[in-house]
Design a protein around this motif. Sequence first.
Motif, PDB file in Angstrom:
ATOM      1  N   GLY A  47       0.855  -1.168   0.000  1.00 37.39           N
ATOM      2  CA  GLY A  47       0.000   0.000   0.000  1.00 37.39           C
ATOM      3  C   GLY A  47       0.896   1.223   0.000  1.00 37.39           C
ATOM      4  O   GLY A  47       2.018   1.184   0.500  1.00 37.39           O
ATOM      5  N   LEU A  48       0.408   2.299  -0.569  1.00 32.81           N
ATOM      6  CA  LEU A  48       1.186   3.536  -0.623  1.00 32.81           C
ATOM      7  C   LEU A  48       0.569   4.568   0.310  1.00 32.81           C
ATOM      8  O   LEU A  48      -0.652   4.678   0.409  1.00 32.81           O
ATOM      9  CB  LEU A  48       1.217   4.086  -2.054  1.00 32.81           C
ATOM     10  N   ARG A  49       1.430   5.302   0.970  1.00 29.26           N
ATOM     11  CA  ARG A  49       0.971   6.367   1.855  1.00 29.26           C
ATOM     12  C   ARG A  49       0.306   7.466   1.012  1.00 29.26           C
ATOM     13  O   ARG A  49       0.573   7.574  -0.190  1.00 29.26           O
ATOM     14  CB  ARG A  49       2.150   6.916   2.644  1.00 29.26           C
ATOM     15  N   PRO A  50      -0.540   8.288   1.608  1.00 27.85           N
ATOM     16  CA  PRO A  50      -1.188   9.364   0.849  1.00 27.85           C
ATOM     17  C   PRO A  50      -0.171  10.284   0.179  1.00 27.85           C
ATOM     18  O   PRO A  50       0.974  10.404   0.617  1.00 27.85           O
ATOM     19  CB  PRO A  50      -1.985  10.120   1.927  1.00 27.85           C
ATOM     20  N   SER A  51      -0.608  10.956  -0.868  1.00 29.73           N
ATOM     21  CA  SER A  51       0.298  11.784  -1.664  1.00 29.73           C
ATOM     22  C   SER A  51       0.887  12.950  -0.871  1.00 29.73           C
ATOM     23  O   SER A  51       1.915  13.496  -1.256  1.00 29.73           O
ATOM     24  CB  SER A  51      -0.395  12.307  -2.922  1.00 29.73           C
ATOM     25  N   ARG A  52       0.286  13.324   0.248  1.00 26.10           N
ATOM     26  CA  ARG A  52       0.865  14.409   1.053  1.00 26.10           C
ATOM     27  C   ARG A  52       2.250  14.028   1.567  1.00 26.10           C
ATOM     28  O   ARG A  52       3.047  14.878   1.913  1.00 26.10           O
ATOM     29  CB  ARG A  52      -0.055  14.786   2.213  1.00 26.10           C
ATOM     30  N   ASP A  53       2.548  12.727   1.614  1.00 21.47           N
ATOM     31  CA  ASP A  53       3.856  12.248   2.051  1.00 21.47           C
ATOM     32  C   ASP A  53       4.826  12.065   0.886  1.00 21.47           C
ATOM     33  O   ASP A  53       5.937  11.585   1.080  1.00 21.47           O
ATOM     34  CB  ASP A  53       3.721  10.911   2.785  1.00 21.47           C
ATOM     35  N   GLY A  54       4.396  12.430  -0.316  1.00 20.39           N
ATOM     36  CA  GLY A  54       5.235  12.207  -1.491  1.00 20.39           C
ATOM     37  C   GLY A  54       5.605  13.503  -2.200  1.00 20.39           C
ATOM     38  O   GLY A  54       5.337  14.607  -1.721  1.00 20.39           O
ATOM     39  N   PHE A  55       6.227  13.342  -3.341  1.00 19.69           N
ATOM     40  CA  PHE A  55       6.613  14.474  -4.172  1.00 19.69           C
ATOM     41  C   PHE A  55       6.713  13.985  -5.602  1.00 19.69           C
ATOM     42  O   PHE A  55       6.753  12.795  -5.874  1.00 19.69           O
ATOM     43  CB  PHE A  55       7.944  15.089  -3.704  1.00 19.69           C
ATOM     44  N   ARG A  56       6.750  14.930  -6.508  1.00 21.58           N
ATOM     45  CA  ARG A  56       6.941  14.659  -7.925  1.00 21.58           C
ATOM     46  C   ARG A  56       8.153  15.451  -8.394  1.00 21.58           C
ATOM     47  O   ARG A  56       8.459  16.511  -7.860  1.00 21.58           O
ATOM     48  CB  ARG A  56       5.722  15.092  -8.744  1.00 21.58           C
ATOM     49  N   VAL A  57       8.804  14.948  -9.413  1.00 19.61           N
ATOM     50  CA  VAL A  57       9.880  15.691 -10.071  1.00 19.61           C
ATOM     51  C   VAL A  57       9.408  15.958 -11.492  1.00 19.61           C
ATOM     52  O   VAL A  57       9.218  15.030 -12.276  1.00 19.61           O
ATOM     53  CB  VAL A  57      11.216  14.914 -10.045  1.00 19.61           C
ATOM     54  N   ASP A  58       9.189  17.229 -11.789  1.00 21.22           N
ATOM     55  CA  ASP A  58       8.659  17.661 -13.075  1.00 21.22           C
ATOM     56  C   ASP A  58       9.823  18.007 -13.996  1.00 21.22           C
ATOM     57  O   ASP A  58      10.658  18.846 -13.663  1.00 21.22           O
ATOM     58  CB  ASP A  58       7.756  18.875 -12.848  1.00 21.22           C
ATOM     59  N   HIS A  59       9.870  17.350 -15.150  1.00 17.89           N
ATOM     60  CA  HIS A  59      10.912  17.607 -16.151  1.00 17.89           C
ATOM     61  C   HIS A  59      10.277  18.348 -17.319  1.00 17.89           C
ATOM     62  O   HIS A  59       9.465  17.791 -18.052  1.00 17.89           O
ATOM     63  CB  HIS A  59      11.527  16.295 -16.650  1.00 17.89           C
ATOM     64  N   ALA A  60      10.625  19.599 -17.489  1.00 12.61           N
ATOM     65  CA  ALA A  60      10.140  20.400 -18.606  1.00 12.61           C
ATOM     66  C   ALA A  60      11.301  20.638 -19.563  1.00 12.61           C
ATOM     67  O   ALA A  60      12.442  20.817 -19.125  1.00 12.61           O
ATOM     68  CB  ALA A  60       9.583  21.725 -18.106  1.00 12.61           C
ATOM     69  N   PRO A  61      11.028  20.652 -20.860  1.00  6.90           N
ATOM     70  CA  PRO A  61      12.107  20.884 -21.822  1.00  6.90           C
ATOM     71  C   PRO A  61      12.839  22.197 -21.538  1.00  6.90           C
ATOM     72  O   PRO A  61      12.219  23.231 -21.302  1.00  6.90           O
ATOM     73  CB  PRO A  61      11.378  20.957 -23.171  1.00  6.90           C
ATOM     74  N   GLY A  62      14.157  22.138 -21.515  1.00  7.03           N
ATOM     75  CA  GLY A  62      14.980  23.322 -21.337  1.00  7.03           C
ATOM     76  C   GLY A  62      15.014  23.880 -19.927  1.00  7.03           C
ATOM     77  O   GLY A  62      15.559  24.956 -19.709  1.00  7.03           O
ATOM     78  N   ALA A  63      14.420  23.186 -18.977  1.00  9.74           N
ATOM     79  CA  ALA A  63      14.400  23.687 -17.600  1.00  9.74           C
ATOM     80  C   ALA A  63      14.977  22.641 -16.664  1.00  9.74           C
ATOM     81  O   ALA A  63      14.963  21.446 -16.963  1.00  9.74           O
ATOM     82  CB  ALA A  63      12.967  24.015 -17.179  1.00  9.74           C
ATOM     83  N   ALA A  64      15.461  23.095 -15.542  1.00  9.15           N
ATOM     84  CA  ALA A  64      15.957  22.172 -14.520  1.00  9.15           C
ATOM     85  C   ALA A  64      14.766  21.418 -13.922  1.00  9.15           C
ATOM     86  O   ALA A  64      13.658  21.964 -13.855  1.00  9.15           O
ATOM     87  CB  ALA A  64      16.690  22.941 -13.429  1.00  9.15           C
ATOM     88  N   PRO A  65      14.974  20.177 -13.515  1.00  9.66           N
ATOM     89  CA  PRO A  65      13.882  19.448 -12.868  1.00  9.66           C
ATOM     90  C   PRO A  65      13.350  20.229 -11.659  1.00  9.66           C
ATOM     91  O   PRO A  65      14.110  20.856 -10.923  1.00  9.66           O
ATOM     92  CB  PRO A  65      14.538  18.144 -12.425  1.00  9.66           C
ATOM     93  N   ARG A  66      12.025  20.205 -11.493  1.00 10.08           N
ATOM     94  CA  ARG A  66      11.372  20.959 -10.417  1.00 10.08           C
ATOM     95  C   ARG A  66      10.665  19.977  -9.493  1.00 10.08           C
ATOM     96  O   ARG A  66       9.887  19.134  -9.941  1.00 10.08           O
ATOM     97  CB  ARG A  66      10.369  21.925 -11.024  1.00 10.08           C
TER      98      ARG A  66
END
Length: 141
Positions: A47-66
Amino acid sequence: MRYMIQVRATPESEAELTPAPDPELMRTMIEYHRRLAEAGVLLDAAGLRPSRDGFRVDHAPGAAPRVIDGPFAETKELIAGYTLIQVRSHDEALEWARRFPAPFGPDKPGVVEVRRLYEMDDFPPLEGDESMRELPGGGAG
């Protein structure tokens, strides 16, 4: 063939502060996973904990991962848990998925999605590079 049985999150599963599952539901899930293990098809489950305990890494073209911290608004796009199985066919995966218990109990809505994993054999070989196949879990089915 490996398949991931994904339990989709609900607003209720995302809102839970502490895991307090129904004991009968837990027994049902344990029994289902015991049967998978006895059949020799269970690879992993959690089972996975709720998303409040997680994060995402957003990769946009030409930008540093956010990094974007949870929680995330769209629960229909979130996974609350998974079961990873290895079976001989699509039909066998379908049969196991049909037996998956109602993920939040028989009186609550729940969705289970099943997806086949890519295997290294699904891709053309890269000449001189077997490194991915040599890694643990590197696509060897």
